[in-house]
Design an enzyme around this catalytic site. Structure first.
Site, short mmCIF file in Angstrom:
data_model
loop_
_atom_site.label_atom_id
_atom_site.label_comp_id
_atom_site.label_asym_id
_atom_site.label_seq_id
_atom_site.Cartn_x
_atom_site.Cartn_y
_atom_site.Cartn_z
N SER A 91 0.84 -1.20 0.00
CA SER A 91 0.00 0.00 0.00
C SER A 91 0.88 1.26 0.00
O SER A 91 1.69 1.44 -0.91
CB SER A 91 -0.95 -0.05 1.20
OG SER A 91 -1.98 0.91 1.06
N HIS A 136 -7.90 -5.42 -0.52
CA HIS A 136 -6.67 -4.64 -0.47
C HIS A 136 -5.47 -5.40 0.10
O HIS A 136 -4.37 -5.33 -0.45
CB HIS A 136 -6.90 -3.36 0.32
CG HIS A 136 -5.70 -2.47 0.38
ND1 HIS A 136 -5.04 -2.03 -0.74
CD2 HIS A 136 -5.03 -1.92 1.45
CE1 HIS A 136 -4.03 -1.26 -0.39
NE2 HIS A 136 -4.00 -1.17 0.92
N ASP A 180 -9.94 -4.56 -5.01
CA ASP A 180 -9.37 -3.60 -4.07
C ASP A 180 -10.07 -2.25 -4.25
O ASP A 180 -9.90 -1.59 -5.28
CB ASP A 180 -7.87 -3.46 -4.32
CG ASP A 180 -7.15 -2.63 -3.27
OD1 ASP A 180 -7.82 -1.87 -2.55
OD2 ASP A 180 -5.91 -2.76 -3.17
#
Length: 266
Positions: free
Chosen positions: A104, A240, A210
């Site tokens: 991320s 995610h 996601d």
């Protein structure tokens, strides 16, 4: 389970909590780079898989995150965070090939790390990385940042993951910080214009569903940095946090297989 050793290191914003999962028989060094609002304590199972694949694992809680010093989730300069990760990686001695693994926001940091320290890396793994464009940065258009914390349901199809995230006192559950969003926007631009990672083996893993970091937003960034040794793996139905998904064993298996093949360890 390999118990981590926690140490402290001077960082750009105060003391950094550095986590090391030792391996006396290590054949490579894995540098873990966590995402926004979380901490490396959530990565025990990832570290276990990497150690089992021959790695010694190390990484810091970023400034303002986890057990590190700093105002919560306040990041003013991603370049300084890259410096912190680089310093943490150097705490593991030995002439070992280095693989940076970022998730991320950590994927953004890891990509910038690779652009700046390309000659020190053997490979790069990006999990749901914030690259290219990111709709969350649109919050900067508001005079006051709305109180829209991350929805735990966007993390995984496994409800236990969201529940553990919500109950974790070291996870930030408040709104985004304007300074942090501005720093991330600057870092996205730096990666977009920092040049492709030619010659560096890169694995990009991403959940098809996601919603937090949408696949197609990231793709606009991976298209800018991909070289000839760029591999992508998109998981149908996954959200995610692919390392915490219902098929996490498959994902981690593909990550370790990629590294072992790249480093010719088999």
């Amino acid at each position: 389970m390999v118990e981590p050793v926690e140490s402290n290191l001077p960082g750009h914003g105060g003391s950094l909590a550095v986590h090391t999962w030792p391996n006396p028989d290590a054949r490579w060094r894995a540098v873990l780079v966590h995402g926004y609002g979380e901490h490396l304590g959530r990565y025990q199972h990832v570290a276990d898989a990497l150690v089992a694949a021959g790695a010694v694992v190390v990484g810091p809680d970023h400034v303002g995150h986890g057990r590190s010093a700093g105002e919560r989730v306040l990041i003013r300069d991603v370049e300084a965070v890259v410096d912190d990760v680089h310093a943490a990686a150097a705490t593991v001695a030995g002439d070992l090939p280095t693989v940076v693994i970022g998730h991320s926001m950590g994927g953004l940091i890891a990509a910038r790390y690779a652009q700046r320290h390309r000659d020190e890396l053997a490979a790069l793994v990006l999990s749901g990385p914030v690259l290219g464009t990111w709709h969350v940065l649109d919050l900067l258009e508001h005079e006051q940042i709305p109180d829209t914390p991350i929805d735990p349901a966007t993390l995984s199809r496994d409800p236990a993951v969201g529940a553990a995230y919500q109950a974790d006192p070291l996870v930030w559950h408040g709104p985004f910080r304007r300074e942090t969003l501005a720093a991330l926007e600057a870092a996205v631009d730096a990666v977009n214009f920092g040049g492709p990672l030619e010659g560096l083996p890169v694995l990009w893993v991403h959940g098809e569903d996601d919603e937090l970091v949408p696949l197609e937003e990231t793709r606009t960034g991976t298209d800018r940095i991909r070289g000839l040794e760029f591999v992508e793996r998109i998981y149908p139905g996954a959200r995610h946090e692919v390392f915490n998904e219902t098929n996490k064993d498959e994902v981690l298996g593909e990550v370790t297989a990629f590294v072992r093949q790249t480093l010719a360890l088999d």
